[in-house]
Design a protein around this motif. Structure first.
Motif, PDB file in Angstrom:
ATOM      1  N   UNK A 280       0.832  -1.205   0.073  1.00  0.00           N
ATOM      2  CA  UNK A 280      -0.104  -0.075  -0.062  1.00  0.00           C
ATOM      3  C   UNK A 280       0.850   1.065  -0.163  1.00  0.00           C
ATOM      4  N   UNK A 281       0.569   2.075  -0.725  1.00  0.00           N
ATOM      5  CA  UNK A 281       1.294   3.370  -0.879  1.00  0.00           C
ATOM      6  C   UNK A 281       1.037   4.019   0.543  1.00  0.00           C
ATOM      7  N   UNK A 282       2.185   4.795   0.946  1.00  0.00           N
ATOM      8  CA  UNK A 282       1.989   5.483   2.239  1.00  0.00           C
ATOM      9  C   UNK A 282       2.736   6.766   2.025  1.00  0.00           C
ATOM     10  N   UNK A 283       2.240   7.886   2.450  1.00  0.00           N
ATOM     11  CA  UNK A 283       2.664   9.201   2.017  1.00  0.00           C
ATOM     12  C   UNK A 283       3.155   9.919   3.320  1.00  0.00           C
ATOM     13  N   UNK A 284       4.207  10.153   3.474  1.00  0.00           N
ATOM     14  CA  UNK A 284       4.892  11.037   4.475  1.00  0.00           C
ATOM     15  C   UNK A 284       4.765  12.697   4.067  1.00  0.00           C
ATOM     16  N   UNK A 285       3.801  13.375   4.704  1.00  0.00           N
ATOM     17  CA  UNK A 285       3.723  14.637   4.267  1.00  0.00           C
ATOM     18  C   UNK A 285       4.766  15.520   4.688  1.00  0.00           C
ATOM     19  N   UNK A 286       4.989  16.423   4.091  1.00  0.00           N
ATOM     20  CA  UNK A 286       5.988  17.366   4.198  1.00  0.00           C
ATOM     21  C   UNK A 286       5.536  19.101   4.861  1.00  0.00           C
TER      22      UNK A 286
ATOM     23  N   UNK B 155       1.726  19.986   6.125  1.00  0.00           N
ATOM     24  CA  UNK B 155       0.613  19.311   5.538  1.00  0.00           C
ATOM     25  C   UNK B 155      -0.090  18.231   6.260  1.00  0.00           C
TER      26      UNK B 155
ATOM     27  N   UNK C 194      -5.419   5.693  -4.507  1.00  0.00           N
ATOM     28  CA  UNK C 194      -4.549   4.601  -4.934  1.00  0.00           C
ATOM     29  C   UNK C 194      -4.999   3.742  -5.860  1.00  0.00           C
TER      30      UNK C 194
ATOM     31  N   UNK D 289      -4.235  15.596   0.301  1.00  0.00           N
ATOM     32  CA  UNK D 289      -3.282  16.472   1.028  1.00  0.00           C
ATOM     33  C   UNK D 289      -3.765  17.866   1.410  1.00  0.00           C
TER      34      UNK D 289
END
Lengths: 100, 100, 100, 100, 100, 100, 100
Positions: A1-7, A10, A80, A88
């Motif tokens: 699964x795609x996991x996003x680390x926000x910058x 965000x 996804x 986001x």
């Protein structure tokens, strides 16, 4: 699964569909005259610039797992391959946290 | 009942209907020439960035329970399933606090 | 009577009608070519962010009772049930204080 | 006579009519191609935020009595019952001080 | 091969073509209603103003090799003679980092 | 002769006519495609906010006597009765200093 | 020859013609869909506000002799009598430095 680390400031939010907004014993209904439609979603991850607690340990911000209200306008959405919708947003787009 | 914890400098306000604006012995009436219609509401919750007192303990801001005046323009409104109307405003949208 | 406690840098002003602008031995008259019509009013209350004196005790700002000049543009106006007209302005909208 | 105490960075100026601009041995003449017409006036009062001298006592700003040049655009003008024209400008609208 | 050292808060990114977005077990799919299409790319270099770690050594930013999501809008694109497409973005245009 | 003491970050410049731009062995010629026409002039006076030297004594700014390049757009121009053309610019409108 | 000492955060750049962009073994080619055409040029001089190295001596900025990429939009261009084209840009208009 795609996991996003926000910058930065965000937040990654999974939107909650309208017909699911029945948690916490209440449902938010939008009046016809509303200029800016509020939405609800579940926080999946917050960026490093977002403070959850103040120096005394009081909760002042949001964290993963919180149900938040945000204005529909703004943010970047996508989904996804598994069909999970993600959004986001910036911290400033989040209006408040729903509590029991 | 849904309870909202506002973030940052936001305030949750319950608007007061026009025909109820008779508290404190006075009623605010809008002249026809007004450019920006002021509204009244009751503060339900204030965000963590809002200061109620200064360092000497003097009241300088608003807190839950206060009746405030705000410009109609701005803010995000919605209502709960129970029919309670709510409005999320920024601190800067609040013009003043009504006192007895 | 309704009393308003202004927030931040706001000022509550009671406008002075044109035909009453005869105080202090002078009357301000607006030339036809003016781009921005100045108005006069009496300060009823000032917000907590407004400084009246500097560190040496010199008067540098405005306070309740002062007669001030402000630009007509801007501010939120309304009147009380008793017919008193009120105006909420920001400190920056006030141009100066009239003195004897 | 009406006397105005300017607030913040504001300056009260009495404009000098075009046919009077002959002081100090020179007259400012506007070329036809000018985009922004400069005006001259006498400073009557300066607000508390305006610095006249730096820490070493050097004159760096303007003070009452100075003849200044300012852009025609901007400011709020009016006249007193005695016919005196006044202009309230911000410090930033003043371009320079004329010297002998 | 041309190598670019980005200045300030800029990032050099090599865009990933749509049909290659299958890394990390997921693929981002854009819904038809999206206002702002998110793109993916590989970070080749980051400018000197971009912080990768905080004072405690935690990863808070992006670095060369990261796969990032960015809004399509913004940035300056070009390609090298060898056909490599490059994009120079500001740090603020990068929404998040994809993780396994 | 009129002498102007510029305020803040302003500069008094005497424009150099196009057919006189032959100093220092070179002449600036404007290509037809230029969006913003550069002009040259001689600095007569600089305001108190303009730094000529840094803490180590290096020349970093401009001073009276310098020949400077500035964008044609912006500034307030006028001429004295003697026919001298003057221009009041902000420091930020000055692009550079011509050197031998 | 005219020499320009740039002020503040400005940079004097000599543009490199398109058919000369073959240095360092690569050539930047602009795709048809580019919104903002990047250009290359040689830095002739940098203003006093531009930092070339950080406190540890690492190169973080640009200096005379560097080949830089900048957006075509912005800047003031002119040429000397000898035919040399010059461009004055702000530091922020420079996207990156080309390296071997």
């Amino acid at each position: 699964m795609v996991k996003i680390r926000p910058l930065g400031d965000r937040v990654v939010v999974e939107p909650i569909e309208d017909d699911e907004m029945t948690f916490a014993g209440g449902q938010l209904v939008l009046p016809d005259t509303a200029k800016e439609k509020p939405q609800q979603g579940k926080v999946l991850a917050v960026g490093p610039d977002i403070e959850v607690k103040d120096d005394d340990g009081n909760i002042i911000g949001m964290q993963a797992g919180d149900i938040v209200i945000y204005a529909k306008y703004g943010g970047t959405q996508f989904k996804t391959r598994e069909g999970q919708k993600l959004l986001i947003l910036r911290e400033d787009d989040i209006l408040g946290v729903l509590e029991d």
